[in-house]
Design an enzyme around this catalytic site. Sequence first.
Site, PDB file in Angstrom:
ATOM      1  N   SER B 160       0.852  -1.186   0.000  1.00 37.25           N
ATOM      2  CA  SER B 160       0.000   0.000   0.000  1.00 37.25           C
ATOM      3  C   SER B 160       0.897   1.247   0.000  1.00 37.25           C
ATOM      4  CB  SER B 160      -0.951  -0.059   1.205  1.00 37.25           C
ATOM      5  OG  SER B 160      -2.035   0.821   1.042  1.00 37.25           O
ATOM      6  N   ASP B 328      -9.015  -6.602  -4.360  1.00 35.97           N
ATOM      7  CA  ASP B 328      -8.689  -5.234  -3.934  1.00 35.97           C
ATOM      8  C   ASP B 328      -9.411  -4.238  -4.846  1.00 35.97           C
ATOM      9  OD1 ASP B 328      -7.462  -2.837  -3.171  1.00 35.97           O
ATOM     10  OD2 ASP B 328      -5.455  -3.713  -3.068  1.00 35.97           O
ATOM     11  N   HIS B 358      -8.210  -5.214  -0.179  1.00 35.06           N
ATOM     12  CA  HIS B 358      -6.869  -4.631  -0.022  1.00 35.06           C
ATOM     13  C   HIS B 358      -6.127  -5.154   1.210  1.00 35.06           C
ATOM     14  CE1 HIS B 358      -3.811  -1.568  -0.565  1.00 35.06           C
ATOM     15  NE2 HIS B 358      -4.022  -1.086   0.642  1.00 35.06           N
ATOM     16  N   ASP B 359      -6.815  -5.255   2.336  1.00 34.72           N
ATOM     17  CA  ASP B 359      -6.172  -5.681   3.581  1.00 34.72           C
ATOM     18  C   ASP B 359      -5.708  -7.141   3.556  1.00 34.72           C
ATOM     19  OD1 ASP B 359      -6.137  -3.296   4.910  1.00 34.72           O
ATOM     20  OD2 ASP B 359      -7.762  -3.769   6.299  1.00 34.72           O
TER      21      ASP B 359
END
Lengths: 388, 388
Positions: B160, B328, B358-359
């Site tokens: 990220s 994501d 995303h996580d």
Amino acid sequence: MHADLLPASGSSTHISVGDVVTEAGVTIPDVQLKLFAYYDATSADPNYADFSEGPEPGLDVQDRPVLLIEHALTGDGNLADWWPEMVGPHKPLDTTRYLILCANVLGGCSGSTGPGSTHPDGKAWGSRFPGISIRDMVTAEKALLDTLGITHVQAVIGASMGGARTLEWTLMHPDYVGAALAIAVSARASAWQIGLQSSQIRFVEADPHWHGGDYYETGESPAEGMGQARRIAHLTYRGELEMDERFGVDPQRGEDPYGPYRGSKQRFAVEGYLDRHADKLKVRFDAGSYVTLTDALNRHDVGRGRGGMNAALARSEVPTMVAGVDTDILYPWHQQEHLSRNLGDFIGLSQITSPTGHDGFLIEGRQMGQILQKFLLKAEHIGRDARG
Amino acid sequence: MHADLLPASGSSTHISVGDVVTEAGVTIPDVQLKLFAYYDATSADPNYADFSEGPEPGLDVQDRPVLLIEHALTGDGNLADWWPEMVGPHKPLDTTRYLILCANVLGGCSGSTGPGSTHPDGKAWGSRFPGISIRDMVTAEKALLDTLGITHVQAVIGASMGGARTLEWTLMHPDYVGAALAIAVSARASAWQIGLQSSQIRFVEADPHWHGGDYYETGESPAEGMGQARRIAHLTYRGELEMDERFGVDPQRGEDPYGPYRGSKQRFAVEGYLDRHADKLKVRFDAGSYVTLTDALNRHDVGRGRGGMNAALARSEVPTMVAGVDTDILYPWHQQEHLSRNLGDFIGLSQITSPTGHDGFLIEGRQMGQILQKFLLKAEHIGRDARG
């Protein structure tokens, strides 16, 4: 049918539909809905034969099949305004063949009874307006059609919040609806949608000009909160590929988002774009309605009180077609696949392929038009079979 | 290497790195970064041979390969806190084989110089803190490693916002970095990301407790605006499938979002979940840093001043591996594919398959661990080849 109650074709009128009792038990007295109707006489256009399997053109209005079109969250009854490529003489929603009706929803702010309307005590409803569900909107619409003396509609068609009403129509009044087309919608709100939608409600509520929902007599309005909600909403209505092609990392003209100090007047082009959408909505849409309708989207669940989502869909008796957009992140394609696997009388699944995301049903006119024509032919055949 | 400047393994220290001049020309005097270091002695664990192609375990710290780990937006230097499954003795980031460094970024609020730090005049920097870019963060980190006397790192790894720094490391200091792993990131911000991120900044700015960024001496803090930003951010960090499985349309325990009147205390379960995340961040993270780092993400563009994005990637000389998460929506998979097609020395693409969005790089420990091990073996071989 009481054709005398209809507005002239292409125009609108207010129809009183009586009291509406919400699903949760609140009575809204003397509800009015603003109705647009479209029913042109046959024109002399020589290219007219392209839809020859459809209903006969130019019939008297009381003999025409009825199409009920359901608008989305910030839409209204003015169908020709928000779906101009779809409606008109010889267009997919052919105004020379059908009686096409589109009403602003209960809770709306485009002429129907909503939070900004006048309460019987003479002040705005404001915070006294109850929480309403998608079903409550359909209840009001059914009362509208009853008032008009309409006993059957050939098809109900809607996208997004209009798709949610379309599904509820098929479950609440299966004998009344010949066929249905539900576009870019799901059987119920997803947790992700509720997360986004409830956040938008909070943006409005956090604006000090909201006054707990009773801002109507204050001379103020929660425009800032509405703008925040709209920016986020718009990002869920559009596809990231399309937005990136248009704006990328470009600065807004004359501004410098790469400067030595960050500043709210030093924007990227995409911020200017979102600001324009936010500014437009602040002017044309009432914050009370925005909150009420967004909450109704949170409450959308065809399964509530019907033994669950899939049980409800399985019992659906109305031939229903489903369509969606491949890049929709708000109502992802898997939700349309889910509907197609579970609807009791499923008649087809169509995909709009587009980088634009959820708004594809408004933007991709050619594809949307083909889907409507395909669906309307199915609906006409179903109608003929039913008429024997 | 000045090993005497390192904190004890697993702990932290503040390192002064001198003045930092930002890309846009502002001097931040006497920058400090808070550094965590991990370099355990060899343990007697008998299961220890599973990584035998890696660097030799138990070397003196100055002889170990260095791994530089780059944290994400709301992370910090405390690697063992936010990536506990990845770092430790015999874990993928093996603390018995490497010297592992992780520093809080410039602009952060976990011990490094940022808007909440003390300006030379004795008050908080606040609105006087400049706009910073991802490159400015790398500039500060390079000064940190120079201060430590480190002349080469075997690998830089980040996800990220940490992935953005990782890419900038390879372009700003190619001779200094042996290999790189960029996870769940893109070559530049997309318009959609900028739209979301700039909206989050506005939520904070619209909070009256923000005081134009100078709230530090007021006794107030823009917690409400931070909470709004976090709710939206969290919805972009998580996958809608995973959230829907967990929460669906369930009400928050003891509350009724389907009641006769909408109310902010009548929530869905997903609202309660987002509120908990918002409440946690309000307490642990400074709003000034949140705005500064979010703005830095908007400015992320490897192509700026380098002839464009793909030209910059093509000139990259550092062997770089790319990884991402299939679901994501913030950094969609096509962005990782884009990196893989354009990086000048591309050594592999790995996908985390997960409903979490995303996580996933934080949540899917088994998959993330395999990717790290695969990458670190590549980096070790590249390092051996370079050492001849």
